[in-house]
Structure formats: C-alpha cells, structure tokens
Scaffold this motif. Sequence first.
Motif, PDB file in Angstrom:
ATOM      1  N   VAL A 269       0.846  -1.194   0.000  1.00 37.35           N
ATOM      2  CA  VAL A 269       0.000   0.000   0.000  1.00 37.35           C
ATOM      3  C   VAL A 269       0.885   1.248   0.000  1.00 37.35           C
ATOM      4  CG1 VAL A 269      -1.811   1.276   1.214  1.00 37.35           C
ATOM      5  CG2 VAL A 269      -1.797  -1.224   1.275  1.00 37.35           C
TER       6      VAL A 269
ATOM      7  N   ASN B  78      -0.859   6.064   4.523  1.00 38.71           N
ATOM      8  CA  ASN B  78      -0.705   4.676   4.976  1.00 38.71           C
ATOM      9  C   ASN B  78       0.630   4.381   5.663  1.00 38.71           C
ATOM     10  OD1 ASN B  78      -2.501   4.431   2.232  1.00 38.71           O
ATOM     11  ND2 ASN B  78      -3.237   3.064   3.863  1.00 38.71           N
TER      12      ASN B  78
ATOM     13  N   ASN C  13      -3.290   0.296   7.490  1.00 41.87           N
ATOM     14  CA  ASN C  13      -4.308   0.175   6.460  1.00 41.87           C
ATOM     15  C   ASN C  13      -5.171   1.420   6.258  1.00 41.87           C
ATOM     16  OD1 ASN C  13      -5.360  -1.612   4.453  1.00 41.87           O
ATOM     17  ND2 ASN C  13      -7.227  -1.821   5.679  1.00 41.87           N
ATOM     18  N   ASP C  14      -5.250   2.304   7.245  1.00 36.79           N
ATOM     19  CA  ASP C  14      -6.133   3.468   7.162  1.00 36.79           C
ATOM     20  C   ASP C  14      -5.380   4.653   6.555  1.00 36.79           C
ATOM     21  OD1 ASP C  14      -7.862   5.579   7.477  1.00 36.79           O
ATOM     22  OD2 ASP C  14      -8.451   5.061   9.518  1.00 36.79           O
TER      23      ASP C  14
ATOM     24  N   ASN D 147      -2.328  -1.262  15.470  1.00 40.35           N
ATOM     25  CA  ASN D 147      -2.122  -1.620  14.069  1.00 40.35           C
ATOM     26  C   ASN D 147      -2.303  -3.121  13.857  1.00 40.35           C
ATOM     27  OD1 ASN D 147      -1.410  -1.714  11.399  1.00 40.35           O
ATOM     28  ND2 ASN D 147       0.749  -1.227  11.718  1.00 40.35           N
TER      29      ASN D 147
ATOM     30  N   VAL E 214      -1.695  -4.795   7.524  1.00 42.13           N
ATOM     31  CA  VAL E 214      -2.359  -4.568   6.248  1.00 42.13           C
ATOM     32  C   VAL E 214      -2.892  -5.904   5.744  1.00 42.13           C
ATOM     33  CG1 VAL E 214      -2.051  -3.826   3.861  1.00 42.13           C
ATOM     34  CG2 VAL E 214      -0.892  -2.608   5.703  1.00 42.13           C
ATOM     35  N   PRO E 215      -4.193  -6.017   5.496  1.00 42.95           N
ATOM     36  CA  PRO E 215      -4.744  -7.295   5.022  1.00 42.95           C
ATOM     37  C   PRO E 215      -4.147  -7.684   3.674  1.00 42.95           C
ATOM     38  CG  PRO E 215      -6.487  -5.822   5.761  1.00 42.95           C
ATOM     39  CD  PRO E 215      -5.238  -5.000   5.699  1.00 42.95           C
TER      40      PRO E 215
ATOM     41  N   TYR F  38      -2.256 -10.981   7.118  1.00 45.97           N
ATOM     42  CA  TYR F  38      -1.787  -9.603   7.335  1.00 45.97           C
ATOM     43  C   TYR F  38      -0.279  -9.536   7.127  1.00 45.97           C
ATOM     44  CZ  TYR F  38      -6.263  -9.319   9.773  1.00 45.97           C
ATOM     45  OH  TYR F  38      -7.593  -9.379  10.087  1.00 45.97           O
TER      46      TYR F  38
ATOM     47  N   TYR G 217       3.120  -6.712   8.030  1.00 46.77           N
ATOM     48  CA  TYR G 217       3.632  -5.505   8.663  1.00 46.77           C
ATOM     49  C   TYR G 217       4.975  -5.178   8.017  1.00 46.77           C
ATOM     50  CZ  TYR G 217       0.442  -6.833  12.485  1.00 46.77           C
ATOM     51  OH  TYR G 217      -0.649  -7.195  13.230  1.00 46.77           O
TER      52      TYR G 217
END
Length: 309
Positions: A24, A39, A107-108, A117, A120-121, A190, A192
Amino acid sequence: MKKNYFMVPLLLLIAPFCSNAQVVNGSFENVKTNFLPSNWGMNFVQQAVIDNGTGQMTGDQIQFTWCVPSMVYASMEAKTGQYAMEVSNAYNWTTEKVIPGMATIFNDPEQDSPGWNPGVPVNPSTSILLLGFDYKFFPAGNDVAEATLEVMDAEGNELGKASLDISGLHNTYAYVYAPISVTRAGTPAYMYISFNMAKEGSVPTFGTRLIVDNVIVNFSTLLTNENAENSAKVFPTLADRELHIIPNGFSDTISYRIINTEGKVVKQNVVRQEASYQYTMDVSELSAGIYFLNIQDQTHNSTKKFIKK
C-alpha cells in the motif's frame, strides 16, 4: 481459494509469477495535505500532562529534524516519481535523549499514525517472498537502522519474516532485497512493514536520516511490459551461455545486474553505450534457474525475467 502458504519450497519460486502482492503506497506517491505519506506513520506519541487547576497542558520539549512535527514524512528526493518517504530521529530536550524514528505501514490512509495496528490485510493467495526497496542513508553517528517485513495468519501467528540492516553513508540510492525466512506453515492474512532508525542494541543519533522509495514484497512488481516500444529487449529468455540486451531508451552509463530469486546480485556490469547497440552478458557460470536482469541508467529502471538452462 486459499493455498497453504510456505508449505513447499518450490512454491516460493513459482509464486511470484502467479500472484502479485502490492505494498500500500509503496511508491509513496500518495501524500496528504500535511505532507505525510498516506498509509505510513510513526508510533511515537508525545506525552502530555494537564494541570487540573489551571487546565494548562505541559509535556516534554521535543525537537524534530524538520518543521513537520513528525519523524515520518514525504521527501522530494525520490528515486522514481515525485515522492519518497523520509524517516528521522527526534530529540527530547527534557530528558536529553534521542528518540529513534520508526515508519510503519497501516491500512487506514486517513490516519497520521497507526495507533493499534492490526497490519495490512493480504489476499490468502498472495505471494510475499521478500522485502525490497531503494534507499539513501545519512548517519550522523554510527547508526544502524533496520527494515522488517512480517507475515501473519488470521490468529496473529507469524508465518515468516525478512529483515535488513542499514548502515554506512549512502548518499545515492542503493537497491536491496532480503528473502523472507519461513517460521511456520499457514495462510497469510496480514503483513507488517517497518523501518526502525535504531536496530536493537544500536545507539541512535539526532540528525540521522533514512530515505526510502519503491517498497516491494516480490519481484513481479519490478517486471515491465515486454512489448513497450521504449523498453529494453532481452533474449533469449531461456539462456544457455549468453544473454543479449538491446537497451531501447537507455544510454550513456548503464548498469546491468542479474538477481537471483533470493534477491542477491550474482553478476553486475556497468558499461557506457548507446541505446541502439546490443550488449551481451556471459551467463554460462550461473546455475540453472530463474533470474531477473535489472537495467538502469540515470533516468530509467527496468527489470526482465529470464531462465538459465
């Protein structure tokens, strides 16, 4: 359909060509109005105390490297595109201690820091084989930074990890990779990614800067359109003794690097040539397998896949 991740070593070699995991905002081109990369953010939170009598808020005096009150922000010193990400340390004047910076993916895109946290999927069929990125490093002391990638299952169990130490002055971009080390079988849920300005056991220095660009987790994000008119041509794709390159669009000083599936540079040549000339590399000493040829000049960067017989 879910696949059993990391179960068979051969899958680690095949997977990059079957599926593609995108980081991302790994190119850092999405920048918010406060000049922070979308992100990505820091975990540090400045502590403050409110006086119940006066309502006045007091806290430690923190000095950041730049005017932005953050240790993670967008940089215009990009390798490609307009922006990269810069991470730096801060200094606590109250305690007279350096605060090591850390950039973490989350992710947000609207948040400036990850807070809690969950990672991230990632799609269960995703291929996450390595951590790779371009970087510059400007240590003010004997700093050692560390980049880390972790892959977790839905229950929070670690499936694999990759890490890279960053040290020494690098005032021009270096390209590095580290293959993921498998810790257990499972299905990825996920991931990281973090850039820590002080590896455990090292001493951070105020003024040290790390600039990162083009973060990837497998080689497929490097591959370019083979049919592009201005793209370099590489043949044969199934090579025995020699690899031939026509560097369309590349000229002057060109770097040719052959990278294996573990991310290691196994052969490198730097030559001066014109874009219309053909260049030949001897690959006879390479072991049979899959390789990537990275071609760079001052303004272009392209990577091609080939197989050594």
